[in-house]
Design an enzyme around this catalytic site. Structure first.
Site, PDB file in Angstrom:
ATOM      1  N   GLY A   1       0.847  -1.135  -0.001  1.00  0.00           N
ATOM      2  CA  GLY A   1      -0.014   0.112  -0.033  1.00  0.00           C
ATOM      3  C   GLY A   1       0.901   1.300  -0.155  1.00  0.00           C
ATOM      4  O   GLY A   1       0.292   2.468   0.250  1.00  0.00           O
ATOM      5  N   LEU A   2       2.137   1.231  -0.242  1.00  0.00           N
ATOM      6  CA  LEU A   2       2.984   2.344  -0.219  1.00  0.00           C
ATOM      7  C   LEU A   2       3.165   2.907  -1.518  1.00  0.00           C
ATOM      8  O   LEU A   2       4.180   3.853  -1.801  1.00  0.00           O
ATOM      9  CB  LEU A   2       4.306   2.245   0.586  1.00  0.00           C
ATOM     10  CG  LEU A   2       4.175   1.606   1.805  1.00  0.00           C
ATOM     11  CD1 LEU A   2       5.494   1.458   2.380  1.00  0.00           C
ATOM     12  CD2 LEU A   2       3.420   2.916   2.772  1.00  0.00           C
TER      13      LEU A   2
ATOM     14  N   ALA B   1       3.297   2.086  -8.603  1.00  0.00           N
ATOM     15  CA  ALA B   1       3.313   3.411  -9.166  1.00  0.00           C
ATOM     16  C   ALA B   1       4.826   3.949  -9.494  1.00  0.00           C
ATOM     17  O   ALA B   1       5.286   4.535 -10.312  1.00  0.00           O
ATOM     18  CB  ALA B   1       2.535   4.361  -8.561  1.00  0.00           C
ATOM     19  N   ALA B   2       5.559   3.694  -8.192  1.00  0.00           N
ATOM     20  CA  ALA B   2       6.988   4.180  -8.239  1.00  0.00           C
ATOM     21  C   ALA B   2       7.717   3.511  -9.269  1.00  0.00           C
ATOM     22  O   ALA B   2       8.668   4.290 -10.093  1.00  0.00           O
ATOM     23  CB  ALA B   2       7.431   4.314  -6.978  1.00  0.00           C
TER      24      ALA B   2
ATOM     25  N   ASP C   1      -1.690   7.310  -6.986  1.00  0.00           N
ATOM     26  CA  ASP C   1      -0.243   6.734  -6.771  1.00  0.00           C
ATOM     27  C   ASP C   1       0.624   7.308  -7.758  1.00  0.00           C
ATOM     28  O   ASP C   1       1.736   7.658  -7.472  1.00  0.00           O
ATOM     29  CB  ASP C   1      -0.129   5.161  -6.416  1.00  0.00           C
ATOM     30  CG  ASP C   1      -0.760   4.596  -5.319  1.00  0.00           C
ATOM     31  OD1 ASP C   1      -1.540   5.271  -4.604  1.00  0.00           O
ATOM     32  OD2 ASP C   1      -0.712   3.235  -5.159  1.00  0.00           O
TER      33      ASP C   1
HETATM   34  O1  PMV Z   1      -3.514   0.227  -0.071  1.00  0.00           O
HETATM   35  P1  PMV Z   1      -3.569   1.047  -1.711  1.00  0.00           P
HETATM   36  O2  PMV Z   1      -2.274   1.869  -1.804  1.00  0.00           O
HETATM   37  O3  PMV Z   1      -3.897   0.195  -2.670  1.00  0.00           O
HETATM   38  O4  PMV Z   1      -4.486   2.036  -1.420  1.00  0.00           O
HETATM   39  C1  PMV Z   1      -5.816   1.914  -1.825  1.00  0.00           C
HETATM   40  C2  PMV Z   1      -6.858   3.264  -1.561  1.00  0.00           C
HETATM   41  C3  PMV Z   1      -8.391   2.944  -1.684  1.00  0.00           C
HETATM   42  O5  PMV Z   1      -8.824   4.255  -1.390  1.00  0.00           O
HETATM   43  C4  PMV Z   1      -8.910   1.969  -0.775  1.00  0.00           C
HETATM   44  C5  PMV Z   1      -8.617   2.494  -3.054  1.00  0.00           C
HETATM   45  C6  PMV Z   1      -8.274   3.578  -4.053  1.00  0.00           C
HETATM   46  O6  PMV Z   1      -7.949   3.219  -5.250  1.00  0.00           O
HETATM   47  O7  PMV Z   1      -8.259   4.687  -3.638  1.00  0.00           O
END
Ligand code: PMV
Length: 295
Positions: free
Chosen positions: A87-88, A92-93, A134
């Site tokens: 989730g960081l 994308a990076a 991202d």
């Molecule tokens: O954990 P990540 O980086 O995939 O973030 C997801 C963020 C959500 O708001 C849950 C989904 C989104 O696409 O915005």
């Protein structure tokens, strides 16, 4: 040879609610993916995962970048500070840093805005669905309100990330949230709207550099992410450990269900050791105004 790097990100406020039209604030962090690109006879992609040609299993994002740019004579080498799938914003990076490195090495002439757009398209192709957050934050850096793309001041306090090292699938968690909203619409709609209100109030605290209020608002946002059903006992253990060690505030960052939490603090070492003692992997970092750059 050209080397470019692009940052990962945390969410200060508003993940999940942003999917339902509420504002969210993301912050680029000084954990970067570095990509070197060199003109060569054939396609070669090297990373910690091995060396391949175009390979959509092992290097899906980089292979998609090379295909999208239509270049077949490039050698790419990747190294990253970012843990994968937590989730960081590691995908994308790597996507944005590869686009930028090949763009410069081969003189293709794309602007940052075009790189961000192509990066978002690639994430959508590889993942099936992706928000532009991202790739936008990785391209431009800084602290950004996502729905309006408004750039806020950077954060002048320490950021400590706690990784549960539990993999999570954003798509699965998004489905679970959707079901909860469908089952209890009147209740969950107000949770989503309240997260939006926290984000709006949080924007003022970012601009005022009032990290105490910012932290308190993050704590409230964490409670509402729990209400959405994306909390876990492990995430909460790290969140409470960080708060007890004196953090301004701490919450889940990203989709939840595993992955990472984030704390803001003036004592990063103390908060990091509390997170480690509670079973997490701590990463001390800072906010960065720098998006993708040539090194
Ligand atoms: O954990 P990540 O980086 O995939 O973030 C997801 C963020 C959500 O708001 C849950 C989904 C989104 O696409 O915005």
């Amino acid at each position: 040879m050209i080397t470019c790097s692009a940052p990962g990100k945390i969410y200060l406020f508003g993940e999940h609610a942003v999917v339902y039209g509420e504002p969210a604030i993301a912050c680029a962090v000084e954990l970067r993916t570095h990509v070197s690109a060199k003109r060569s006879d054939a396609v070669t992609i090297s990373s910690g995962l091995g060396t391949t040609g175009l390979d959509y299993e092992i290097h899906p994002y980089v292979s998609s970048v090379i295909e999208k740019l239509g270049v077949m004579e490039i050698s790419v080498d990747i190294s990253s500070d970012l843990p994968v799938g937590s989730g960081l914003g590691s995908s994308a990076a790597v996507t944005i840093a590869t686009l930028a490195a090949i763009n410069t090495e081969l003189g293709l002439g794309y602007s940052h805005r075009e790189l961000a757009r192509m990066g978002h398209e690639i994430e959508q192709e590889v993942q099936g669905a992706a928000s532009p957050t991202d790739t936008f934050v990785s391209t431009f850096g800084g602290v950004v309100e996502i729905t309006s793309r408004k750039r806020l001041d950077s954060l002048d306090c320490g950021i400590v990330i706690g990784n549960t090292n539990r993999p999570k699938k954003t798509a699965v968690i998004l489905e679970e949230v959707k079901r909860r909203i469908k089952d209890f619409p009147d209740i969950m709609d107000s949770v989503i709207k309240t997260i939006g209100s926290i984000t709006k109030r949080g924007e003022i605290s970012v601009l005022e550099k009032d990290y105490r209020s910012l932290g308190r608002l993050m704590n409230i946002n964490h409670g509402l992410l729990d209400a959405l059903g994306v909390g876990t006992a492990e995430l909460s253990a790290l969140v409470y450990a960080a708060r007890n060690a004196g953090a301004f505030g701490a919450k889940i960052t990203g989709a939840g269900g595993g992955g990472c939490m984030v704390a803001l603090t003036d004592s990063p070492l103390k908060v990091a050791s509390a997170i480690e003692a509670a079973g997490g992997q701590a990463i001390i970092t800072r906010s960065t105004p720098l998006g993708v750059v040539q090194e």
